[in-house]
Design an enzyme around this catalytic site. Structure first.
Site, PDB file in Angstrom:
ATOM      1  N   VAL A   6       0.837  -1.196   0.000  1.00 14.55           N
ATOM      2  CA  VAL A   6       0.000   0.000   0.000  1.00 14.55           C
ATOM      3  C   VAL A   6       0.874   1.250   0.000  1.00 14.55           C
ATOM      4  CG1 VAL A   6      -1.855   1.205   1.185  1.00 14.55           C
ATOM      5  CG2 VAL A   6      -1.678  -1.271   1.393  1.00 14.55           C
ATOM      6  N   CYS A   7       0.554   2.185  -0.892  1.00 18.76           N
ATOM      7  CA  CYS A   7       1.177   3.506  -0.783  1.00 18.76           C
ATOM      8  C   CYS A   7       0.110   4.556  -1.073  1.00 18.76           C
ATOM      9  CB  CYS A   7       2.394   3.654  -1.692  1.00 18.76           C
ATOM     10  SG  CYS A   7       2.055   3.607  -3.431  1.00 18.76           S
ATOM     11  N   ASN A   8       0.495   5.772  -1.395  1.00 18.26           N
ATOM     12  CA  ASN A   8      -0.505   6.822  -1.576  1.00 18.26           C
ATOM     13  C   ASN A   8      -1.468   6.498  -2.710  1.00 18.26           C
ATOM     14  OD1 ASN A   8      -1.720   9.414  -1.175  1.00 18.26           O
ATOM     15  ND2 ASN A   8      -0.668  10.087  -3.016  1.00 18.26           N
TER      16      ASN A   8
END
Lengths: 98, 597
Positions: A6-8
């Site tokens: 998960v990232c932005n």
């Protein structure tokens, strides 16, 4: 094993996922790996065995830990992330699930 | 390659539990449920803004007869212009449908999504929370306050959509967890029945509260004054006598009636002769007689055979002046009041140089701590800068639909000079800190093998605006060497771009494009302005030179330590690195040749 990164917006973790899959496919590990944005991660995290956050959104890790209390949730160390070290991230996921 | 034990150590070192106080403040902001609901809600809708913008781009560049290509192609060619206009008639509905379905209802979608994510943080039914947010949003009156434009359901409605999406789920959850509101059914009544009632009560209360906001606000404003306007009304009043046949066929004679009108043909005709020319009218005027019969026919549809119509002489005293209280929509509707008094000034402020400077500086500062600057600032960036972009796109849609051009629209000065796309695509070439130029500099002039390797890794992702390899690989994070260029370069460019856009040396962004669109192409699409290419090149060049001295300084300081370790001088160390870089290059060349064969 199903690994969620998960990232932005799922872009930079997407780059790592490609490197991870190179390693996974070369060694026939058969892991299922996906990269998503933090909004989507909150929705689909339940379907995965381990959730790894990019260091840039590690500051919201408690949201994920609260949402998925039974799952291993960790942030990827910045050094590994900066090198886009797919092998090390796969090993990190393995060490968290065992 | 790192072994497992080592990884666990590294992970342990970097888990947020070890973060210092400052980080825990940031973590609080990041994990705050309302802020993260805003962040997630908008983020989920972004793809649709891109789709909607694509529709407008089709119109603006290709379909519209006042669009970019048509403007050049049809300048001296009337036949082509006519053909273009014909084609536009058939093609632009496609583009319009795409942008209308997405962007024109942005506030509705966003209210649902934010309510959805907020409810999720409480572990309650997310779909329900989303739905109740949209219902609450509509009860606040975006449609009754419309006044002929859809913007209340889109850019202009965003702030109230936020209010509804944060308030309604909170109320709903509060009520549904209140034991006092649970109905106790007598024994024997199935549990399912009381459950269905108990599910209904919180909804009823929540909707009731939101639905009463507009009436209470409107009523208060009407009483206090700003919600009320007094208008003058002039009524033309004529007493007439006439014969007619009623619905049963009976002839009635000598009926009298007072005809009162405040506008229309009858009013204008009499007004022209009596008030403007200063004359009078009597029954001999056949035209007025026919207008009066028309009036009678329209008010008594079941009657017929109007005849022998006479009226008293019509003079200036037939016009009666009076006043009437009406609502003043600017204040009566909470929607307009919030927009005029709150959202418009806030948007203006968020689009000024000071807010841009502060937010850009903060954005870069967060990255120094390894925190995604965009992510933590997104509640602000989405609410104001993305909305400004949507608003710009909609203005372009409207202008093209009315036969205007982009140039004409820019000349009105109504477009926001700064949007999220201006930041992501025009200023941040290669990602935050505009690092693509820097990476090219390292690729060519990097002093160590390490620096060159990072450039090799970071350039391909940087072309698509992804620069985590830079932030965590160089690294920028917690690295004092790059503090100055990292923090200052993009805020300075932000101010320059804002300035040149304001004075008309660059088109404002009218098309929302994905932040991953490659440099040069991205700004060109977003602004439809060739001058954007010049700015892109200037930003790339400044990034190339601004970071390089600091990279040299860092390499030198690292070299000192490494050279000491190996018992050699710094000069010898750099000689060795140079040799290594040369060998590496030759290897790569040989590999390329091999592959080409």
């Amino acid at each position: 094993m199903k690994i969620l990164l998960v990232c932005n917006g799922g872009a930079s973790t997407g780059v790592i996922v490609e490197k991870m899959l190179e390693h996974v496919n070369a060694n026939n590990l058969g892991y299922d790996i996906k990269a998503v944005g933090s909004n989507e991660g909150k929705d689909i995290g339940e379907d995965y065995d381990v959730i790894l956050l990019g260091p840039q959104i590690a500051y919201i890790i408690s949201t994920f830990k609260q949402k998925f209390p039974s799952k291993p949730v960790a942030s990827i160390p910045p050094m590994l992330y900066g090198r886009m070290d797919g092998v090390a991230v796969v090993e990190l996921a393995e060490s968290l699930v065992k | 390659m790192t072994d497992k034990e080592n990884i666990e150590e590294v992970v342990e070192e970097y888990q947020p539990s070890k973060m210092d106080k400052l980080m825990s403040v940031f973590a609080k902001i990041g994990n705050q449920r309302h802020l993260s609901a805003i962040r997630d809600g908008f983020a989920t809708f972004l793809p649709f803004i891109i789709v909607g913008s694509f529709g407008v781009l089709l119109n603006s560049v290709f379909f519209s007869s006042t669009g970019l290509i048509a403007n050049y192609a049809t300048a001296n060619n009337d036949a082509l212009l006519e053909g273009w206009q014909n084609a536009e008639f058939y093609l632009s509905p496609l583009a319009n449908a795409i942008s209308a379905a997405t962007m024109d209802f942005m506030a509705i979608y966003v209210s649902f999504l934010i309510g959805y994510y907020l409810t999720g943080t409480y572990g309650e039914n997310k779909l329900f929370g989303g739905l109740i947010s949209t219902v609450a949003f509509i009860t606040l009156g975006p449609i009754i306050a419309l006044d002929g434009e859809l913007a209340n359901l889109s850019a202009k409605g965003v702030l109230i959509a936020l209010f509804a999406a944060l308030g309604a789920p909170s109320l709903y959850i509060l009520f549904s967890r209140m034991q006092a509101l649970k109905i106790k059914m007598p024994p024997g009544v199935p549990q399912a029945v009381s459950n269905s009632f108990n599910a209904l009560i919180p909804i009823v209360l929540t909707v009731l509260i939101f639905a009463s906001i507009q009436p209470i606000w409107g009523g208060f404003m009407y009483l206090v004054g700003p919600g009320k306007s007094v208008v003058d009304i002039t009524t033309l009043s004529i007493t007439i006598t006439y014969d007619y046949v009623d619905a049963t066929g009976l002839l009635i004679t000598g009926a009298t009636e007072v005809i009162s009108v405040t506008d229309g043909e009858l009013f204008n005709y009499v007004n022209g002769i009596v008030n403007v020319n200063g004359g009078t009218l009597d029954s001999s005027d056949l035209y007025l007689t026919s207008l009066l019969i028309n009036q009678l026919q329209s008010t008594h549809e079941q009657w017929s055979g109007f005849a022998n119509l006479t009226f008293d002489t019509v003079a200036s005293d037939s016009f009666i002046s009076s006043t009437q209280d009406v609502i003043n929509p600017e204040y009566y509707y909470i929607f307009n009041a919030v927009n005029n008094l709150l959202f418009a000034p806030l948007s203006q402020l968020s689009n000024g140089w000071f807010a841009i400077l502060i937010v850009m500086l903060a954005h870069q500062m967060f990255w120094v701590f390894g925190i995604h600057g965009g992510n933590i600032l997104n509640p602000f960036i989405y609410t104001f800068w993305v909305t400004a972009s949507v608003s710009n796109t909609q203005m372009l849609t409207d202008a093209l639909a009315q036969g205007g051009t982009l140039e004409g629209l820019i000349a009105t000065g109504e477009l926001a000079a700064w949007t999220s796309v201006t930041m992501d695509n025009i200023v941040h070439i290669g990602g935050s800190g505009a690092t693509l130029g820097f990476m090219f500099a390292l690729a060519f002039f990097g002093k160590s093998q390490e620096q060159r390797q990072i450039a090799k890794l970071a350039i391909p992702t940087g072309i698509f605006g992804i620069n985590e390899p830079v932030v965590f690989g160089v690294p920028i994070m917690l690295n004092p060497f790059y503090l100055v260029p990292w923090i200052l370069l993009s805020p300075i460019w932000a101010l320059i771009i804002f300035f040149v856009t304001t004075v008309g040396l660059l088109n404002p962004v009218t098309i929302y494009i994905p932040w991953t669109t490659p440099p040069i192409l991205g700004p060109l699409l977003a602004t439809q302005d060739w001058r954007s290419i010049i700015y892109s090149i200037l930003i790339l060049a400044s990034s190339f030179f601004a970071y390089l001295p600091f990279a040299f300084a860092e390499a030198k300081s690292k070299a000192k330590i490494l050279a000491e370790n190996d018992g050699i001088t710094v000069e010898e160390y750099f000689e060795r690195e140079k040799e290594n870089i040369r060998i590496e290059k030759e290897k790569a060349k040989a590999l390329k040749k091999e592959n080409n064969k």
